[in-house]
Design an enzyme around this catalytic site. Structure first.
Site, PDB file in Angstrom:
ATOM      1  N   LYS A 162      -9.653  -2.137   1.807  1.00 31.07           N
ATOM      2  CA  LYS A 162      -9.154  -0.890   2.752  1.00 31.07           C
ATOM      3  C   LYS A 162     -10.068   0.191   2.337  1.00 31.07           C
ATOM      4  CE  LYS A 162      -6.796  -3.559   5.076  1.00 31.07           C
ATOM      5  NZ  LYS A 162      -5.679  -4.101   5.517  1.00 31.07           N
ATOM      6  N   ASP A 195      -9.405  -9.636   9.010  1.00 29.21           N
ATOM      7  CA  ASP A 195      -8.682  -8.313   8.650  1.00 29.21           C
ATOM      8  C   ASP A 195      -9.580  -7.007   8.878  1.00 29.21           C
ATOM      9  OD1 ASP A 195      -6.367  -6.918   7.809  1.00 29.21           O
ATOM     10  OD2 ASP A 195      -7.472  -6.171   6.010  1.00 29.21           O
ATOM     11  N   TYR A 204      -1.588  -3.329  -6.830  1.00 27.42           N
ATOM     12  CA  TYR A 204      -1.290  -4.227  -5.583  1.00 27.42           C
ATOM     13  C   TYR A 204      -2.132  -4.146  -4.565  1.00 27.42           C
ATOM     14  CZ  TYR A 204       1.715  -7.305  -2.572  1.00 27.42           C
ATOM     15  OH  TYR A 204       1.994  -8.210  -1.890  1.00 27.42           O
ATOM     16  N   GLY A 205      -2.575  -5.354  -3.881  1.00 24.52           N
ATOM     17  CA  GLY A 205      -3.382  -5.387  -2.594  1.00 24.52           C
ATOM     18  C   GLY A 205      -4.305  -4.302  -2.249  1.00 24.52           C
ATOM     19  N   GLY A 206      -4.309  -3.751  -1.119  1.00 21.70           N
ATOM     20  CA  GLY A 206      -4.904  -2.613  -0.659  1.00 21.70           C
ATOM     21  C   GLY A 206      -5.022  -1.638  -1.742  1.00 21.70           C
ATOM     22  N   ARG A 233       0.712  -1.228  -0.039  1.00 19.90           N
ATOM     23  CA  ARG A 233      -0.050   0.009   0.030  1.00 19.90           C
ATOM     24  C   ARG A 233       0.807   1.282   0.121  1.00 19.90           C
ATOM     25  NH1 ARG A 233      -1.601   0.912   4.281  1.00 19.90           N
ATOM     26  NH2 ARG A 233      -1.082  -0.977   5.618  1.00 19.90           N
ATOM     27  N   ASN A 254       6.568  -8.293   2.318  1.00 16.09           N
ATOM     28  CA  ASN A 254       4.937  -8.082   2.093  1.00 16.09           C
ATOM     29  C   ASN A 254       4.123  -8.929   1.020  1.00 16.09           C
ATOM     30  OD1 ASN A 254       2.633  -6.907   2.761  1.00 16.09           O
ATOM     31  ND2 ASN A 254       2.558  -5.596   1.069  1.00 16.09           N
ATOM     32  N   GLU A 264       0.329 -20.337  21.511  1.00 13.81           N
ATOM     33  CA  GLU A 264       0.433 -19.721  23.033  1.00 13.81           C
ATOM     34  C   GLU A 264      -0.218 -18.679  23.282  1.00 13.81           C
ATOM     35  OE1 GLU A 264       1.537 -22.050  24.773  1.00 13.81           O
ATOM     36  OE2 GLU A 264       3.468 -23.089  23.916  1.00 13.81           O
ATOM     37  N   ARG A 294       2.286 -12.085  -0.088  1.00 11.91           N
ATOM     38  CA  ARG A 294       1.089 -12.323   0.038  1.00 11.91           C
ATOM     39  C   ARG A 294       0.257 -13.721  -0.471  1.00 11.91           C
ATOM     40  NH1 ARG A 294      -1.458  -8.757   4.263  1.00 11.91           N
ATOM     41  NH2 ARG A 294       0.082  -7.419   4.328  1.00 11.91           N
ATOM     42  N   THR A 353      -4.107 -12.167  11.040  1.00  7.51           N
ATOM     43  CA  THR A 353      -4.417 -13.703  10.319  1.00  7.51           C
ATOM     44  C   THR A 353      -3.863 -14.689  11.108  1.00  7.51           C
ATOM     45  OG1 THR A 353      -4.184 -12.648   8.305  1.00  7.51           O
ATOM     46  CG2 THR A 353      -3.988 -14.821   8.355  1.00  7.51           C
ATOM     47  N   ASN A 354      -2.840 -14.802  12.077  1.00 10.31           N
ATOM     48  CA  ASN A 354      -2.131 -15.570  12.723  1.00 10.31           C
ATOM     49  C   ASN A 354      -3.197 -15.898  14.100  1.00 10.31           C
ATOM     50  OD1 ASN A 354       0.434 -16.863  12.192  1.00 10.31           O
ATOM     51  ND2 ASN A 354       0.226 -14.874  11.490  1.00 10.31           N
ATOM     52  N   HIS A 378     -10.428  -2.407  11.528  1.00  7.74           N
ATOM     53  CA  HIS A 378      -9.498  -3.066  11.100  1.00  7.74           C
ATOM     54  C   HIS A 378      -9.217  -4.288  12.159  1.00  7.74           C
ATOM     55  CE1 HIS A 378      -4.898  -3.158   9.476  1.00  7.74           C
ATOM     56  NE2 HIS A 378      -5.655  -4.117   8.735  1.00  7.74           N
ATOM     57  N   SER A 416      -1.178  -3.491  10.268  1.00  5.52           N
ATOM     58  CA  SER A 416      -1.013  -4.302   9.347  1.00  5.52           C
ATOM     59  C   SER A 416       0.302  -5.101   9.810  1.00  5.52           C
ATOM     60  CB  SER A 416      -0.684  -3.746   8.185  1.00  5.52           C
ATOM     61  OG  SER A 416      -1.687  -2.835   7.721  1.00  5.52           O
ATOM     62  N   ALA A 417       0.551  -6.364   9.190  1.00  7.74           N
ATOM     63  CA  ALA A 417       1.480  -7.288   9.450  1.00  7.74           C
ATOM     64  C   ALA A 417       1.738  -7.310  11.021  1.00  7.74           C
ATOM     65  CB  ALA A 417       2.592  -6.914   8.592  1.00  7.74           C
ATOM     66  N   CYS A 418       0.834  -7.195  12.001  1.00  7.96           N
ATOM     67  CA  CYS A 418       1.071  -7.406  13.449  1.00  7.96           C
ATOM     68  C   CYS A 418       0.184  -8.764  14.046  1.00  7.96           C
ATOM     69  CB  CYS A 418       0.753  -6.104  14.098  1.00  7.96           C
ATOM     70  SG  CYS A 418       1.995  -4.783  13.728  1.00  7.96           S
TER      71      CYS A 418
END
Ligand code: GTP
Ligand code: SPV
Ligand code: MN
Length: 662
Positions: A279, A347, A270-272, A121, A441, A570, A443, A327-328, A299, A322-324
């Site tokens: 977004k 997201d 690209y993406g967003g 982005r 980044n 965990e 994806r 998804t995980n 978000h 973003s990227a924090c």
């Protein structure tokens, strides 16, 4: 009558039909006139409809398509129906153009490599245009530049768009994508029409949204959100492409016009920047709609957490930048065996209180556009299982056996395969390359329905009931693993004062701690001060069940620069504490910054490695004093007069508690 429309403002066949000449003619002559009109139309047409039919579009959609076809001048128009056959056609074209490569190791998986100048982005080129600047951003103090969004005057915006869009699709196909954010037909959903000259965008929107004929049916004659997108490289090209990826970084702009419900995106594929449902619609325009209509566009991931001992199920929404880790967390495999996690979304969450005062959330998306690096069978087996079919990978590395590779898969890749990096470095090896195999980044774009742990209610038009809201970020120092807000207002303050280390999801190069309130800094659709008032107003509603608000940090580091907390599965231990707090368990103790777990109330049973809990929860006084000062400065400079008093009040209280208690 040809269904193709004309390049010009009038439709001659209709002019004829309505003309006196026609009305006064006898029937036989009338049919000759109509035929003449259609021949005339044929001769003047500048594009061909090669898929679908303009006459079958609702009138408003047809007008939007024709208006922009006249502006952008594509050679052909393709109206997307969302079918399997159409997708096969698209992938065929994308392969032929060298934009997609088949990954033979998996079922229906594809690799795209972008121009290295179009990988994330672009926040600095993302604008919101409203007649009044203050509707978009607070006025910063001392002539500072706003970090809460870029505003542009509508007239200037008009000029910028007029410099770009005329003729921008020459030689290309304009795809018409009818898409629904949220289940088709749900009262909470919103419909958009995206026009784009990128087949890659169509293939991705097909995964990320509900797209095709059924959306047009649901739309009928209603209004929709207008989303115009071009890669900005008409044919013939005037300069060569990199990786066959058309884009125009020098002219890129991502523009939002909330007062017209329009998005105009130019220059990036690209993406967003280009999947405009995500977004642009679901957050920037979505937050505007949410304010008008009394709901929240955030978000946030949404997950279900079932306690297998008691059968009790809770839903949690969590906002991380973003990227924090959204998804995980949304797909996590809990390390505590008495819990099961289900995924509703990874997201974006649209949330509103229902008639019983329950906050209900839907995931407006239908797919995951997930960060590839770091994803592995060890960290996120669910994502790995999800993305091994029907997936478009972008900017990952490929293996000589037709598979994918990225940082984090070192121990899961066959040591005998050769790796080709995202930049095309053949026989890439970690030890003799100074650049990563996959772009940080890079994806995977994969259908949510394939995820083995989708929640049974993930497409429920009513949404799922939210019990807890969690904020978090990448905080290498000072911020404990988890704390709870004292109440709703304090929780809103915690969201407002979020900070996090920058990541590769946008163009920020250096790793620095940035203010990122509500993980929404790049996504606010209107003035952040008004956004805060909107959140505070939720706390003043009567007869509603307000979720509890928490803050988490999986990313605290020790003096030797290692993560103190193992994270991933965990993190279930933290979720366990959170839902037990929602059940009212007496397991929290007061600190200056909020409520933290009482001694031994965080379930650490069976943890593989010992964790220094003291360090993980320590609250260094000097760190928190600096934090408070940074927040003062940020609120003062950036939010200025638009900061609600209640939020300033919370900051004063925090400062006093730090002084007295730490
Ligand atoms: P966007 O899609 O950009 O909004 O990102 P996201 O918030 O969904 O982040 P994601 O879950 O994709 O994680 C981003 C990166 O953080 C990946 O490389 C993950 O491996 C890593 N990560 C996620 N959760 C954890 C965690 O609990 N601990 C650690 N150390 N890393 C994590
Ligand atoms: C983010 O940056 O928060 C993403 C990826 O989810 S993008 O779709 O590019 O915005
Ligand atoms: Mn995101």
């Amino acid at each position: 009558m040809p269904e193709t429309r004309l390049d010009g403002n009038q439709r001659p066949e209709e002019d004829y039909l309505s003309s006196k000449l026609l009305q006064n003619s006898p029937p036989r002559q009338r049919s000759i006139l109509i035929e003449a009109a259609s021949v005339f139309a044929e001769s003047r047409r500048s594009y061909r409809v090669i898929h679908g039919s303009l006459t079958q579009l609702p009138n408003k959609v047809r007008n939007y398509v024709e208006e922009n076809a006249r502006l952008c001048k594509p050679d052909t128009i393709h109206i997307c129906d969302g079918s399997e056959r159409e997708n096969e056609m698209l992938t065929y074209v994308l392969r032929k153009d060298g934009m997609l490569k088949k990954l033979h190791k998996y079922e229906n998986c594809w690799l795209a490599r972008t121009d290295p100048a179009d990988v994330a982005r672009v926040e600095r080129l993302t604008y919101i245009s409203t007649p009044l600047k203050r509707d978009t951003v607070p006025t910063p103090k001392y002539g500072a530049k706003s970090q809460l969004g870029n505003w542009m005057d509508p007239e200037d915006m008009d000029n910028e768009l007029n410099m770009r869009f005329p003729d921008c699709m020459k030689g290309r196909t304009m795809f018409v994508i009818p898409f629904s954010m949220g289940p088709v037909g749900s009262p909470l959903s919103k419909i958009g029409i995206q026009l784009t000259d990128s087949a890659y965008v169509v293939a991705s929107m097909r995964i990320m949204t509900r797209m095709g004929d059924q959306v047009l049916e649901a739309l009928g004659d209603s209004n929709f959100i207008k989303c115009l997108h071009s890669v900005g490289r008409p044919l013939p090209l005037t300069a060569p492409l990199h990786n066959n990826w058309p884009c125009n970084p020098k002219m890129t702009i991502i523009a939002h016009l909330p007062h017209k419900n329009e998005i105009h995106s130019f220059g990036s594929g690209y993406g967003g920047n280009s999947l405009l449902g995500k977004k642009c619609l679901a957050l920037r325009l979505g937050s505007n709609l949410g304010r008008e209509e009394g709901w929240l566009a955030e978000h946030m991931l949404i997950l279900g957490l079932e306690n297998l001992d008691t059968g009790k199920k809770r839903y949690i929404a969590a906002a991380f930048p973003s990227a924090c880790g959204k998804t995980n967390l949304a797909m996590m495999t809990p390390s505590l065996s008495n819990y099961k996690v289900t995924c509703v979304g990874d997201d974006i969450a649209w949330m509103r209180f229902d008639e019983n005062g329950v906050l209900r959330a839907i995931n407006p998306e239908a797919g995951f556009f997930g960060v590839a690096p770091g994803t592995s069978m060890k960290t996120n087996p669910i994502a790995m299982k999800t993305c091994l079919k029907n997936t478009v990978f972008t900017n990952v590395a490929e293996t000589s056996d037709g598979g994918v590779f990225w940082e984090g898969l070192e121990s899961e890749v066959d040591p005998n395969v050769r790796i080709r990096s995202w930049l095309g470095d053949e026989d890439w090896k970690k030890d003799n390359s100074d650049r990563p195999a996959a772009h940080p980044n890079s994806r995977f774009c994969t259908p949510a329905a394939q995820c083995p742990i989708m929640d049974p209610l993930w497409e429920d038009p009513k949404g799922v009931p939210i019990d807890a809201i969690v904020f978090g970020g990448r905080r290498p120092q000072g911020v404990p693993l988890v704390y709870e807000s004292f109440n709703w207002q304090h929780g809103v303050f915690i969201g407002a004062s979020m900070r996090s280390e920058s990541t590769a999801a946008a163009e920020h190069k250096a790793k620095m701690i940035m203010h990122d309130p509500f993980a929404m800094r790049p996504f606010f659709g209107y003035n952040f001060g008004d956004y805060l008032k909107h959140w505070l107003s939720m706390g003043e509603k009567e007869n509603v069940h307000l979720p509890k608000i928490f803050h988490v940090n999986w990313f605290r580091k020790s003096a030797d620069n290692k993560f103190i907390w193992p994270g991933f599965g965990e993190n279930a231990r933290v979720l366990d504490w959170i839902v037990r707090r929602c059940d009212g368990e007496d397991i929290a103790k007061h600190t200056a910054i909020g409520l933290v777990p009482k001694q031994d109330t965080l379930n650490l049973a069976g943890m593989e490695e010992a964790v220094d809990m003291e360090e993980l929860f320590s609250l260094p006084k000097e760190f928190w004093q600096n934090e408070v000062n940074a927040i003062y400065k940020y609120f003062d400079e950036q939010v200025n007069e638009d900061l609600p008093n209640d939020i300033m009040h919370e900051l004063h209280n925090l400062e006093e508690r730090i002084q007295a208690e730490l």
